[in-house]
Design an enzyme around this catalytic site. Structure first.
Site, PDB file in Angstrom:
ATOM      1  CG  LEU A  33      -2.069  -1.092   1.160  1.00 59.37           C
ATOM      2  CD1 LEU A  33      -3.061  -0.907   2.320  1.00 59.37           C
ATOM      3  CD2 LEU A  33      -2.853  -1.134  -0.162  1.00 59.37           C
ATOM      4  CG  ASP A  51       7.847  -4.231   1.501  1.00 59.15           C
ATOM      5  OD1 ASP A  51       8.520  -4.718   0.563  1.00 59.15           O
ATOM      6  OD2 ASP A  51       7.756  -3.014   1.734  1.00 59.15           O
ATOM      7  CE1 TYR A 141       9.371  -0.662 -14.312  1.00 62.34           C
ATOM      8  CE2 TYR A 141       9.271   0.360 -16.464  1.00 62.34           C
ATOM      9  CZ  TYR A 141       8.715  -0.444 -15.504  1.00 62.34           C
ATOM     10  OH  TYR A 141       7.498  -1.039 -15.736  1.00 62.34           O
ATOM     11  CG  ASN A 170       2.494   4.389 -23.378  1.00 65.77           C
ATOM     12  OD1 ASN A 170       3.304   3.840 -24.119  1.00 65.77           O
ATOM     13  ND2 ASN A 170       2.792   5.448 -22.674  1.00 65.77           N
ATOM     14  CG  LEU A 190      -0.271  12.479 -22.401  1.00 65.47           C
ATOM     15  CD1 LEU A 190       0.297  13.876 -22.141  1.00 65.47           C
ATOM     16  CD2 LEU A 190      -0.004  12.054 -23.843  1.00 65.47           C
ATOM     17  CG  PHE A 208       7.321  16.304 -21.124  1.00 65.14           C
ATOM     18  CD1 PHE A 208       7.243  17.523 -20.485  1.00 65.14           C
ATOM     19  CD2 PHE A 208       6.959  15.166 -20.394  1.00 65.14           C
ATOM     20  CE1 PHE A 208       6.804  17.624 -19.164  1.00 65.14           C
ATOM     21  CE2 PHE A 208       6.530  15.255 -19.082  1.00 65.14           C
ATOM     22  CZ  PHE A 208       6.441  16.491 -18.460  1.00 65.14           C
TER      23      PHE A 208
HETATM   24  N1  UFG Z   1       4.095  13.499 -21.739  1.00 69.30           N
HETATM   25  C1  UFG Z   1       3.993  14.867 -21.928  1.00 69.30           C
HETATM   26  N2  UFG Z   1       3.613  15.622 -20.859  1.00 69.30           N
HETATM   27  C2  UFG Z   1       3.346  15.101 -19.629  1.00 69.30           C
HETATM   28  C3  UFG Z   1       3.455  13.689 -19.459  1.00 69.30           C
HETATM   29  C4  UFG Z   1       3.839  12.917 -20.544  1.00 69.30           C
HETATM   30  O1  UFG Z   1       4.231  15.393 -23.017  1.00 69.30           O
HETATM   31  O2  UFG Z   1       3.025  15.868 -18.713  1.00 69.30           O
HETATM   32  C5  UFG Z   1       4.484  12.677 -22.879  1.00 69.30           C
HETATM   33  C6  UFG Z   1       5.749  11.886 -22.644  1.00 69.30           C
HETATM   34  O3  UFG Z   1       6.884  12.655 -22.956  1.00 69.30           O
HETATM   35  C7  UFG Z   1       5.536  10.685 -23.565  1.00 69.30           C
HETATM   36  C8  UFG Z   1       4.015  10.493 -23.575  1.00 69.30           C
HETATM   37  O4  UFG Z   1       3.481  11.726 -23.105  1.00 69.30           O
HETATM   38  O5  UFG Z   1       5.957  11.008 -24.841  1.00 69.30           O
HETATM   39  C9  UFG Z   1       3.552   9.369 -22.684  1.00 69.30           C
HETATM   40  O6  UFG Z   1       4.148   9.568 -21.421  1.00 69.30           O
HETATM   41  P1  UFG Z   1       3.772   8.667 -20.149  1.00 69.30           P
HETATM   42  O7  UFG Z   1       4.584   9.191 -19.006  1.00 69.30           O
HETATM   43  O8  UFG Z   1       2.301   8.627 -19.992  1.00 69.30           O
HETATM   44  O9  UFG Z   1       4.227   7.210 -20.576  1.00 69.30           O
HETATM   45  P2  UFG Z   1       5.666   6.699 -21.063  1.00 69.30           P
HETATM   46  O10 UFG Z   1       5.510   6.355 -22.513  1.00 69.30           O
HETATM   47  O11 UFG Z   1       6.747   7.603 -20.702  1.00 69.30           O
HETATM   48  O12 UFG Z   1       5.837   5.433 -20.124  1.00 69.30           O
HETATM   49  C10 UFG Z   1       5.196   4.233 -20.368  1.00 69.30           C
HETATM   50  C11 UFG Z   1       4.943   3.485 -19.061  1.00 69.30           C
HETATM   51  C12 UFG Z   1       6.260   3.103 -18.408  1.00 69.30           C
HETATM   52  C13 UFG Z   1       7.081   2.344 -19.392  1.00 69.30           C
HETATM   53  C14 UFG Z   1       7.285   3.151 -20.640  1.00 69.30           C
HETATM   54  C15 UFG Z   1       8.047   2.384 -21.657  1.00 69.30           C
HETATM   55  O13 UFG Z   1       4.193   4.270 -18.193  1.00 69.30           O
HETATM   56  O14 UFG Z   1       6.019   2.293 -17.281  1.00 69.30           O
HETATM   57  O15 UFG Z   1       6.015   3.479 -21.209  1.00 69.30           O
HETATM   58  O16 UFG Z   1       8.805   3.257 -22.420  1.00 69.30           O
HETATM   59  F1  UFG Z   1       8.291   2.028 -18.870  1.00 69.30           F
END
Ligand code: UFG
Length: 327
Positions: A33, A51, A141, A170, A190, A208
């Site tokens: 948790l 845990d 990771y 995703n 996102l 981003f």
């Molecule tokens: N993004 C933005 N603004 C934000 C948040 C995200 O532009 O505020 C963009 C990121 O740069 C990325 C996309 O939105 O291009 C998706 O981002 P997420 O953080 O939602 O997801 P990720 O693709 O970074 O991560 C996912 C999983 C991880 C995994 C990864 C594999 O959540 O656990 O894919 O690359 F490891």
């Protein structure tokens, strides 16, 4: 079957638990948790707060519940955090997984599903990414998941341990019942962040980077509905006795960050202001899965492949739970 679900109070684990309970499996959720939520656990599942770092507590669960299969979701999962705190990942993620695997092997349990990741593919030669792609972890990771995949490979060779490694792209959306959804603190993903803007909890979403080599300059990702992921777990579990397997799980379709924001605008009716910020270190331009293998071998067929539906389900959850499970 009696199934131990680690991380069953988290986003994906709680929704898989819901599906397992619905089809009549007996589930015991093991979760510390730290990030999970007690109320996310289906009321018909047993719950043990514990845990994975505590090897004795892990062993005890196997004894008490006569576990026949394990689904291992409990993990640190943030790529960015892992770049700052590598020992949490190549350390704790791995040793916690080993504690679980050792307990399973010692109790004679031979069925195991691992939550793995698209972060194994930092430098793909082909898009979409299939299971033949060269593994290049993008972060500590991703490395922690690669190590656990390798451990599983050897446990199969040595002990006849049957596993499925499921590499999620995703994960998105919420359970179609509206009862379970995404509630991370801090939130980094996102779609929930964009929906927080629609809820008035944030002023704008920051994109981003818009200078990637993609159709509109923003990153392309493959968003897959969490319920479809849940079905993939169930199919993989049922196929384990025929042998271990590894699958990439996505929709096979990529959407840019700008397209996701636009879909959220349409679904919510909110203007959702967006501004462009710097690139987030470690983000590859494009990640799209080929899931042909699981479709072909197990007949997996995503029920909610459409981004609109994924966002609609996420929105239904966030609107009714603006503060997550605290509501
Ligand atoms: N993004 C933005 N603004 C934000 C948040 C995200 O532009 O505020 C963009 C990121 O740069 C990325 C996309 O939105 O291009 C998706 O981002 P997420 O953080 O939602 O997801 P990720 O693709 O970074 O991560 C996912 C999983 C991880 C995994 C990864 C594999 O959540 O656990 O894919 O690359 F490891």
């Amino acid at each position: 079957m009696n199934i131990l679900v680690t991380g069953g109070a988290g986003y994906i684990g709680s929704i898989v638990t819901e599906e397992l309970v619905k089809r009549g499996d007996r589930v015991v959720v093991f979760d510390n948790l730290y990030y999970g939520h007690r109320s996310a656990v289906h009321p018909q599942a047993a719950f043990v707060q514990g845990d994975l770092a505590d090897a004795d507590a892990v062993k005890a669960v196997f004894g008490v519940y006569d576990v026949e299969a394990v689904m291992h979701f409990a993990s640190y999962t943030l790529v960015g955090e892992s770049m700052e705190k590598p020992f949490m990942y190549v350390g704790d993620n791995v040793t916690n997984g080993l504690n679980l695997l050792r307990a399973a092997v010692e109790r004679g349990v031979r069925r195991f599903i691992l939550s793995s990741t698209a972060n194994l593919f930092d430098d793909p030669a082909r898009m979409p990414i299939d299971e033949e792609e060269r593994i290049v972890p993008g972060s500590p990771y991703g490395e922690s998941k690669r190590i656990l995949e390798r451990v599983l490979y050897w446990l199969d060779r040595v002990h006849g341990f049957r596993y499925a490694a499921l590499r999620y792209f995703n994960a998105a959306g919420a359970s179609p019942t509206g009862e379970r959804g995404e509630d991370h603190d801090p939130e980094t993903h996102l779609i929930p962040l964009v929906l927080q803007v629609a809820l008035g909890q944030r002023e704008a979403i920051t994109i981003f980077g818009d200078d990637y080599p993609t159709r509109d300059g923003t990153c392309v990702r493959d968003y897959v509905h969490v319920s479809d992921l849940a079905q993939a777990h169930i199919l993989a579990l049922d196929a384990l006795d025929e042998g271990s397997r590894t699958y990439n799980l996505g929709n096979g379709q990529g959407f840019t960050v700008k397209e996701v924001i636009e879909t959220c605008r349409q679904v919510t009716g909110h203007p959702i202001p967006a501004k462009v910020g710097a690139r987030r270190p470690g983000d590859p331009a494009t990640l799209i899965a080929s899931s042909d293998k699981i479709r072909r071998e197990l007949g997996w067929q995503p029920k909610y492949p459409d981004l609109n539906t994924i966002v609609e389900h996420a929105w239904a959850w966030h609107r009714t739970h603006p503060h997550g499970y605290e509501d």
